[in-house]
Design a protein around this motif. Structure first.
Motif, PDB file in Angstrom:
ATOM      1  N   ILE A 177       0.889  -1.215  -0.092  1.00  0.00           N
ATOM      2  CA  ILE A 177      -0.039   0.025   0.003  1.00  0.00           C
ATOM      3  C   ILE A 177       0.802   1.184   0.050  1.00  0.00           C
ATOM      4  N   SER A 178       0.408   2.239  -0.794  1.00  0.00           N
ATOM      5  CA  SER A 178       1.375   3.476  -0.943  1.00  0.00           C
ATOM      6  C   SER A 178       0.521   4.457  -1.438  1.00  0.00           C
ATOM      7  N   CYS A 179       1.226   5.842  -1.101  1.00  0.00           N
ATOM      8  CA  CYS A 179       0.320   7.081  -1.734  1.00  0.00           C
ATOM      9  C   CYS A 179       1.479   8.036  -2.040  1.00  0.00           C
ATOM     10  N   PRO A 180       1.229   9.095  -2.937  1.00  0.00           N
ATOM     11  CA  PRO A 180       2.488  10.054  -3.332  1.00  0.00           C
ATOM     12  C   PRO A 180       3.147  10.464  -1.976  1.00  0.00           C
ATOM     13  N   GLY A 181       2.651  10.493  -0.809  1.00  0.00           N
ATOM     14  CA  GLY A 181       3.298  10.916   0.434  1.00  0.00           C
ATOM     15  C   GLY A 181       4.127  10.206   1.153  1.00  0.00           C
ATOM     16  N   CYS A 182       4.047   8.788   0.533  1.00  0.00           N
ATOM     17  CA  CYS A 182       4.916   7.898   1.391  1.00  0.00           C
ATOM     18  C   CYS A 182       6.381   8.026   1.274  1.00  0.00           C
ATOM     19  N   LEU A 183       7.216   7.830   2.313  1.00  0.00           N
ATOM     20  CA  LEU A 183       8.815   7.888   2.118  1.00  0.00           C
ATOM     21  C   LEU A 183       8.840   6.336   1.715  1.00  0.00           C
ATOM     22  N   SER A 188       6.352   3.824   3.697  1.00  0.00           N
ATOM     23  CA  SER A 188       6.309   4.232   5.238  1.00  0.00           C
ATOM     24  C   SER A 188       5.766   5.645   5.465  1.00  0.00           C
ATOM     25  N   HIS A 189       5.348   5.831   6.801  1.00  0.00           N
ATOM     26  CA  HIS A 189       4.829   7.434   7.223  1.00  0.00           C
ATOM     27  C   HIS A 189       5.499   7.555   8.489  1.00  0.00           C
ATOM     28  N   GLN A 190       5.902   8.428   8.825  1.00  0.00           N
ATOM     29  CA  GLN A 190       6.505   9.037   9.911  1.00  0.00           C
ATOM     30  C   GLN A 190       5.859  10.070  10.327  1.00  0.00           C
ATOM     31  N   GLY A 196      -6.957   3.461   6.725  1.00  0.00           N
ATOM     32  CA  GLY A 196      -7.237   3.870   5.463  1.00  0.00           C
ATOM     33  C   GLY A 196      -6.129   4.738   5.020  1.00  0.00           C
ATOM     34  N   HIS A 197      -5.543   4.351   3.787  1.00  0.00           N
ATOM     35  CA  HIS A 197      -4.475   5.315   3.476  1.00  0.00           C
ATOM     36  C   HIS A 197      -4.716   5.996   2.542  1.00  0.00           C
ATOM     37  N   GLY A 198      -5.634   6.087   1.339  1.00  0.00           N
ATOM     38  CA  GLY A 198      -5.781   6.956   0.498  1.00  0.00           C
ATOM     39  C   GLY A 198      -4.850   7.360  -0.631  1.00  0.00           C
TER      40      GLY A 198
HETATM   41 ZN   LIG Z   1       1.490   7.052   1.909  1.00  0.00          ZN
END
Ligand SMILES: [Zn+2]
Length: 433
Positions: free
Chosen positions: A139-145, A158-160, A356-358
């Motif tokens: 699962i990922s989104c454009p904001g993911c590291l 990941s998200h931090q 929910g990742h979105g």
């Molecule tokens: Zn993300």
């Protein structure tokens, strides 16, 4: 048993509602089945009761009772399905929720509940630290590291976030401030990192609290010149960990001036030795523009063995009278990990669960709902006698929440206070009403 009026559950809930009502709805008219307000408060309620299945249960109660607890306790007009909730939450810029943290802060201040968090006179110690709350290979989104393994070629997303909270060594509760996401943004090819987030967070704290006297405490990642410059330009003091491995120049310098290092030493009842050492006005590093800092360290020895040792740099001049309290300040940094992050991850809040990742804001917004739920719980623990009484009738926090979750699945309560009063009575007399 009246809580301070401003800090009652209903007033805190109303504060969230008012902010949620101000969020601009960018959806096309006609495609809207649930108000932004109802989605926000549903998300918050889920985290408040630490119950991901809350919405489904309350929908069922609504079907047979024509009322439900989301409506009576949280003011939710219509309950979204979890997919609808995710879609709406994904659209809301995360900064929309920052003001709620400062609203709560002001309410605490007005109720004079913050005074006992002052470590130095009129000064607040704010501990900052980063932590990861989401990781996935799928699962990922454009904001993911993003991190790609050189060995396997597998990318991990990941998200931090960088958390900040007011801490006090004698207070079990912590007061969270609006956190800063550590995530990638559009048009920026470089990965975001904790250091950059640190600068943004400092600016955000100062902007939100222009007059607050602040001392920042943080780990070794922050005891560098650029971050210290940022603190100074935002009128903040600091107590930051400085380890020999990260500060060779400083520690080499200290080795040449050992005769100037001052010491305070004593033994406690258990025969342990406590050794405080300090020196003011030493260079942080070898560059020409490096500023001077004050250095102190603390060692606990028992039977000749070192049990604890840590060292810090600060802008506060260290002397015999304040060295102990500075060590206490430095050691309070751990509270952000123990009382805040650990609670969020392991004490029922399930901050690492993917709600929910979105594709835009959902991942961080759900985390914000968790932090706000945690914040409201902290305020109620600090100030609400009814909450304190109800909580004390259960042996653990887990038991308490288990019972509350059961109750709201069976009964409809007219208010939060009604629920707590019911719980207190039910634990004394377990017969159905
Ligand atoms: Zn993300």
């Amino acid at each position: 048993m009246q809580p301070k009026k401003h800090l009652s559950f209903s007033n805190l809930r109303k504060t969230i509602s008012e902010r949620a009502l101000q969020i601009e709805d960018t959806r096309r008219e006609g495609s809207v089945s649930h108000e932004i307000h109802d989605c926000c408060l549903s998300g918050f309620a889920m985290m408040f009761f630490q119950d991901p299945s809350m919405l489904a249960f309350q929908k069922r109660i609504q079907d047979y009772g024509n009322k439900n607890n989301l409506q009576t306790i949280f003011g939710v007009g219509s309950i979204p399905k979890s997919t609808q909730l995710r879609d709406v939450i994904d659209l809301i810029p995360s900064s929309s929720f920052d003001p709620i943290f400062s609203d709560f802060f002001s309410l605490l201040q007005r109720a004079k509940m913050l005074e006992k968090f002052q470590l130095f006179k009129n000064q607040y110690l704010i501990s900052i630290d980063g932590t990861q709350y989401f990781t996935s290979e799928n699962i990922s989104c454009p904001g993911c590291l993003k991190k790609t393994s050189q060995k396997t070629g597998q990318t991990t997303y990941s998200h931090q976030f960088l958390g900040a909270s007011i801490v006090h060594p004698e207070q079990r509760q912590v007061i969270p401030l609006a956190p800063e996401p550590i995530q990638n943004t559009d048009g920026n090819s470089k990965q975001d990192c904790e250091r950059n987030a640190g600068k943004r967070l400092i600016q955000k704290i100062r902007k939100t609290h222009p007059k607050l006297n602040i001392t920042i405490t943080g780990d070794g990642l922050y005891s560098n010149q650029p971050f210290i410059d940022e603190l100074k330009s935002n009128r903040m003091s600091f107590v930051l960990i400085a380890k020999p491995g990260d500060h060779k120049f400083l520690f080499n310098h200290l080795a040449t001036v050992t005769h100037k290092i001052q010491t305070l030493e004593y033994s406690d009842d258990k025969g342990r030795q406590h050794i405080y050492r300090w020196i003011n006005d030493v260079p942080l590093n070898g560059t020409t523009r490096a500023g001077k800092v004050n250095f102190f360290d603390y060692t606990i020895k028992a039977a000749g063995k070192t049990n604890f040792h840590s060292s810090w740099v600060t802008d506060i001049p260290v002397n015999q009278d304040n060295v102990k309290i500075l060590v206490v300040a430095g050691r309070s940094r751990w509270k952000i990990e123990n009382e805040y992050f650990n609670t969020l991850k392991n004490q029922g809040y399930n901050a690492e669960h993917n709600y929910g990742h979105g594709t835009q804001y959902a991942s961080f917004n759900f985390l914000l709902f968790i932090l706000l739920a945690f914040f409201v719980h902290q305020i109620l623990e600090l100030s609400d006698p009814l909450y304190q009484h109800c909580r004390s009738t259960f042996s653990s926090r887990k038991e308490y929440w288990n019972h509350l979750r059961c109750a709201i699945r069976i009964h409809i309560f007219s208010s939060y206070e009604h629920l707590l009063e019911f719980m207190i009575t039910a634990t004394k007399d377990p017969q159905p009403p």
